[in-house]
Design a protein around this motif. Structure first.
Motif, short mmCIF file in Angstrom:
data_model
loop_
_atom_site.label_atom_id
_atom_site.label_comp_id
_atom_site.label_asym_id
_atom_site.label_seq_id
_atom_site.Cartn_x
_atom_site.Cartn_y
_atom_site.Cartn_z
N THR A 127 109.18 -74.89 -43.57
CA THR A 127 110.14 -74.19 -42.77
C THR A 127 111.30 -73.61 -43.73
N LEU A 128 111.56 -74.10 -44.70
CA LEU A 128 112.56 -73.73 -45.78
C LEU A 128 111.91 -72.20 -46.28
N VAL A 129 110.75 -72.27 -46.58
CA VAL A 129 109.74 -70.97 -47.23
C VAL A 129 110.02 -70.09 -46.05
N ASN A 130 109.74 -70.27 -44.81
CA ASN A 130 109.75 -69.27 -43.52
C ASN A 130 111.22 -68.72 -43.51
N LEU A 131 111.99 -69.66 -43.48
CA LEU A 131 113.55 -69.34 -43.36
C LEU A 131 114.02 -68.25 -44.60
N ALA A 132 113.49 -68.63 -45.88
CA ALA A 132 113.76 -67.70 -46.87
C ALA A 132 113.11 -66.37 -46.83
N ILE A 133 112.02 -66.32 -46.22
CA ILE A 133 111.29 -65.15 -45.89
C ILE A 133 111.95 -64.28 -45.06
N LEU A 152 114.87 -64.36 -43.95
CA LEU A 152 116.31 -63.71 -44.45
C LEU A 152 116.14 -62.52 -45.74
N ALA A 153 114.83 -62.70 -46.49
CA ALA A 153 114.54 -61.56 -47.35
C ALA A 153 114.01 -60.46 -46.81
N THR A 154 113.31 -60.71 -45.75
CA THR A 154 112.84 -59.40 -44.76
C THR A 154 113.97 -58.73 -44.19
N ALA A 155 115.06 -59.40 -43.63
CA ALA A 155 116.22 -58.65 -43.02
C ALA A 155 117.02 -58.13 -44.03
N ALA A 156 117.24 -58.71 -45.18
CA ALA A 156 117.92 -58.11 -46.27
C ALA A 156 117.28 -56.61 -46.75
N ILE A 157 116.06 -56.87 -46.83
CA ILE A 157 115.23 -55.64 -47.42
C ILE A 157 115.15 -54.41 -46.23
N ALA A 158 115.17 -54.97 -44.93
CA ALA A 158 115.14 -53.93 -43.96
C ALA A 158 116.41 -53.23 -43.78
N LEU A 159 117.36 -54.08 -43.84
CA LEU A 159 118.86 -53.59 -43.49
C LEU A 159 119.10 -52.58 -44.95
N GLY A 211 131.02 -55.40 -48.76
CA GLY A 211 131.56 -56.63 -48.38
C GLY A 211 130.84 -57.30 -47.32
N GLY A 212 130.32 -56.86 -46.33
CA GLY A 212 129.54 -57.29 -45.36
C GLY A 212 128.37 -57.71 -45.43
N PHE A 213 127.57 -57.34 -46.57
CA PHE A 213 126.06 -57.43 -46.56
C PHE A 213 125.58 -58.61 -46.28
N VAL A 214 126.03 -59.69 -46.88
CA VAL A 214 125.50 -61.11 -46.71
C VAL A 214 125.93 -61.53 -45.21
N VAL A 215 126.89 -61.21 -44.88
CA VAL A 215 127.15 -61.79 -43.58
C VAL A 215 126.30 -60.86 -42.49
N ALA A 216 126.14 -59.44 -42.85
CA ALA A 216 125.15 -58.73 -41.92
C ALA A 216 123.82 -59.33 -41.94
N ILE A 217 123.33 -59.91 -42.98
CA ILE A 217 122.00 -60.42 -43.15
C ILE A 217 122.00 -61.71 -42.23
N VAL A 261 110.11 -52.01 -38.27
CA VAL A 261 108.82 -51.55 -38.96
C VAL A 261 108.74 -52.63 -40.30
N VAL A 262 109.96 -52.42 -40.99
CA VAL A 262 110.24 -53.03 -42.12
C VAL A 262 109.96 -54.86 -42.23
N THR A 263 110.73 -55.12 -40.96
CA THR A 263 110.54 -56.52 -40.88
C THR A 263 109.26 -57.09 -40.51
N ALA A 264 108.70 -56.10 -39.71
CA ALA A 264 107.21 -56.46 -39.14
C ALA A 264 106.14 -56.53 -40.23
N VAL A 265 106.15 -55.40 -41.05
CA VAL A 265 105.40 -55.36 -42.20
C VAL A 265 105.43 -56.55 -43.17
N LEU A 266 106.69 -56.55 -43.70
CA LEU A 266 106.92 -57.52 -44.62
C LEU A 266 106.76 -59.15 -44.03
N GLY A 267 106.92 -59.05 -42.54
CA GLY A 267 106.68 -60.47 -41.98
C GLY A 267 105.26 -60.81 -42.17
#
Length: 127
Positions: free
Chosen positions: A4-10, A12-19, A34-40, A104-110
């Protein structure tokens, strides 16, 4: 628990990369530093909730509308994120392009993560 923690990290990482990629590729899409972490975090929470809602509404025809549901949930998650964090758009073109790029980015990375990273946590430990 670890899975579960690995899936959560994945997620969040895909969201960060996509944004980040969307902000680099699309001139009218801005993620303010300033809002990047909050945006993720806001995007990830909104995406999970909206995706669940869209899938529950279209559960019977899921294979037919999976792509449309994914685009819709990504669009709504970006809309919610823009209301609560440092994400902004300059025009409808940026909205559409950002939705497609992030989706597309979140789908491919997921998919890549599910194929290569997650199975490592499904294997039993060697003794």
């Amino acid at each position: 628990m670890v899975r579960t923690l690995v899936n959560l990290a994945i997620f969040l990482a895909t969201a960060a990369i996509a944004l980040l990629l969307a902000s680099l590729l699309i001139p009218g899409f801005h993620v303010h530093p300033g809002g990047f972490v909050v945006a993720i975090i806001v995007f990830a929470i909104a995406q999970v909730f909206v995706e669940w809602l869209v899938q529950s509404l279209f559960h019977k025809s899921a294979p037919t509308v999976a792509g449309i549901a994914g685009l819709l949930s990504t669009f709504l998650a970006l809309l919610i994120t823009s209301l609560f964090s440092g994400v902004s758009f300059d025009g409808i073109g940026a909205w559409i392009l950002a939705t497609v790029v992030v989706w597309v980015v979140t789908a491919v990375l997921g998919w890549v993560a599910a194929k290569f990273i997650t199975p490592r946590f499904d294997r039993p430990a060697k003794r």
